[in-house]
Design a protein around this motif. Sequence first.
Motif, mmCIF file in Angstrom:
data_model
loop_
_atom_site.group_PDB
_atom_site.id
_atom_site.type_symbol
_atom_site.label_atom_id
_atom_site.label_comp_id
_atom_site.label_asym_id
_atom_site.label_seq_id
_atom_site.Cartn_x
_atom_site.Cartn_y
_atom_site.Cartn_z
ATOM 1 N N LEU A 234 0.806 -1.214 0.000
ATOM 2 C CA LEU A 234 0.000 0.000 0.000
ATOM 3 C C LEU A 234 0.843 1.269 0.000
ATOM 4 C CD1 LEU A 234 -2.758 -1.101 2.532
ATOM 5 C CD2 LEU A 234 -3.058 -0.701 0.082
ATOM 6 N N LYS B 110 -6.294 6.642 -0.930
ATOM 7 C CA LYS B 110 -5.529 5.782 -0.022
ATOM 8 C C LYS B 110 -6.461 5.064 0.953
ATOM 9 C CE LYS B 110 -1.295 8.549 -0.170
ATOM 10 N NZ LYS B 110 -0.382 9.448 0.587
ATOM 11 N N ARG C 15 -8.211 2.223 -0.874
ATOM 12 C CA ARG C 15 -7.291 1.096 -1.074
ATOM 13 C C ARG C 15 -7.100 0.323 0.228
ATOM 14 N NH1 ARG C 15 -1.745 2.821 -3.351
ATOM 15 N NH2 ARG C 15 -1.549 0.564 -3.719
ATOM 16 N N THR D 79 -10.099 -2.867 -9.243
ATOM 17 C CA THR D 79 -9.456 -2.021 -8.240
ATOM 18 C C THR D 79 -9.805 -2.396 -6.806
ATOM 19 O OG1 THR D 79 -11.295 -0.421 -8.289
ATOM 20 C CG2 THR D 79 -9.455 -0.038 -9.823
ATOM 21 N N ASP E 263 -10.147 -1.791 0.847
ATOM 22 C CA ASP E 263 -10.121 -2.937 -0.065
ATOM 23 C C ASP E 263 -9.149 -3.997 0.436
ATOM 24 O OD1 ASP E 263 -11.934 -1.769 -1.842
ATOM 25 O OD2 ASP E 263 -10.357 -0.831 -3.039
#
Length: 286
Positions: free
Chosen positions: A152, A186, A189, A223, A192
């Motif tokens: 990340l 961010k 993400r 994504t 996720d």
Amino acid sequence: MTLPLPLSRRPPGVLAGAGLALALAACTPVRHTADVTFVGEVHDNAAHHRMQAGFAAAIDPKAIVFEMIPRDAEEELRTLREEGATREEIAGALHWDTSGWPDFAYYAPILEAAPQARIYGAEVSRETLRAILANPGSEGLALGPGAQGYDLDSPLDPEEEEAREAELQQAHCNALPPEALSGMVKAQRLRDAAIAAATERALDEAGTPVLVIAGNGHVRNDTGAPAFLHARRPWLTMETIGQSEREGVPDGVDSTESLSEDTPFSRLFVSRAVARPDPCAAFRDE
């Protein structure tokens, strides 16, 4: 395929628990059982949750991962379910009334449709999210051991970053300050990755098949959580099921055959749109 209209017109709780799940399982279109099935939702659309309950009953998963449940509630939830706790007791243990999620009656039938499934939590609280964003490299607070494997800290390709920021801006009525968009990407993400990490724990501890319940954005195969999971375990078979809304359609219409090549789901179901206030009104009033 269209789910039976008499069922779809009933509010949550009219056909509760196993009765609803069994009824929906009989008409939920499951082509095969993948190792992991992601089923998305628009959070306040009751028809989407009925479809999820139907998938839970039809798949009979070994585990269900919920975006809405915190990891630290897993053991208590497991005990409560083994003891036959009521919906109200489970909702109370999860502090659902203050969680910000829609009524627990939307989600309870999913739990009840697969009573033997182990439940895994993937929620990232706002406090944890803020702490991680303020301290790069601290993703383990949300992901647990192996957090570094999600990469990340690596920036996205500039074109992908721009596309994601534009999508978030559009979803927020083009009212966000540009400087906020990078942090929001961010955060998305991270959420996720947290869902993918919880799914990995479910696979390791409970086995397959695993069902994942999350918002549509998190179950995208390009994504979302499936992309993180595929990068780490490319041998898994996965199905990503999106659910959208459209005026004037019955609930549960299978629109898979109409998908274009760039649609980020392997299957798509459409239900009638929910009447809700204009989401952009709050931004205009500021």
